[in-house]
Design an enzyme around this catalytic site. Sequence first.
Site, short mmCIF file in Angstrom:
data_model
loop_
_atom_site.label_atom_id
_atom_site.label_comp_id
_atom_site.label_asym_id
_atom_site.label_seq_id
_atom_site.Cartn_x
_atom_site.Cartn_y
_atom_site.Cartn_z
N CYS A 132 10.79 12.48 73.58
CA CYS A 132 9.72 12.63 74.57
C CYS A 132 8.90 13.90 74.36
O CYS A 132 7.67 13.87 74.41
CB CYS A 132 10.32 12.61 75.98
SG CYS A 132 11.78 13.66 76.18
N HIS A 245 7.48 16.45 81.78
CA HIS A 245 7.78 17.58 80.91
C HIS A 245 6.51 18.40 80.70
O HIS A 245 5.42 17.85 80.59
CB HIS A 245 8.27 17.10 79.54
CG HIS A 245 9.63 16.48 79.54
ND1 HIS A 245 10.45 16.43 80.65
CD2 HIS A 245 10.33 15.88 78.53
CE1 HIS A 245 11.58 15.83 80.32
NE2 HIS A 245 11.53 15.48 79.05
#
Length: 337
Positions: A132, A245
């Site tokens: 990710c 994130h």
Amino acid sequence: MSQQFNVAIFGATGAVGETMLEVLQEREFPVDELFLLASERSEGKTYRFNGKTVRVQNVEEFDWSQVHIALFSAGGELSAKWAPIAAEAGVVVIDNTSHFRYDYDIPLVVPEVNPEAIAEFRNRNIIANPNCSTIQMLVALKPIYDAVGIERINVTTYQSVSGAGKAGIDELAGQTAKLLNGYPAETNTFSQQIAFNCIPQIDQFMDNGYTKEEMKMVWETQKIFNDPSIMVNPTCVRVPVFYGHAEAVHVETRAPIDAEQVMDMLEQTDGIELFRGADFPTQVRDAGGKDHVLVGRVRNDISHHSGINLWVVADNVRKGAATNAVQIAELLVRDYF
């Protein structure tokens, strides 16, 4: 896309698997028949897809010959076991785990960065979805890399607990509730208390002092850019945020480039939402439910003549996992079926 495809999601009851289901529906992927697969303990659970009820099946009893494309997000050990079996049955597997990412004959793909690599799926009928943190960083850096090249990347990540799955989400919620009510926090998923804390460790430590999560960013960046000379220096930090994130990224380019030029390029790049001036994206306000990579705080490095700084944010469960996998599937059926 008039042709329809039989699609399986393996790991359908996990956080990423459930999001894959949502993204397939939202993006109107041409699904003929959908198969939801998981372990025996999740067998019988039901989900809605395109107005129909779909029942979760036990992967141990499943006939893979029914499927054209399978999205895997059930963990590395299960991918190691089942992906070759599915591939042998003629299924193209798009695997969200790290198990196949570093195999030389398995393509590692971010559609906005190296879509041409998908063609290599014919080697083993498997395509790997990157980590990710790597995905969002490279989407943001691709225009810079193409324009002037990149010598070195320094990056610090601020990764939400959903990166550790439902267990991570539950641990942050549970610890927060207990601490606010005067009870001690129990730690099971993370190495230390995550509520009201930051943990500079994601995955296990390697012999060189970096964590495996950090080394994933090194290996994957070099493979996706097809550039083993690019230097990557990451520090990955788990933060008490549920979803999304963020990354503070500093790059040293091979030739100087002005921050205004960088912003102009980013603004014209598909898959990127640019924030200019004093505005900037955050995980909580901006990232949730979005498939774009959000970029702000773009500025020239005052300490280096060829340095650029960026702040990069994305929904790790969507663009960092489920959406990237579905985008790969979209390119696959458009160009190779």
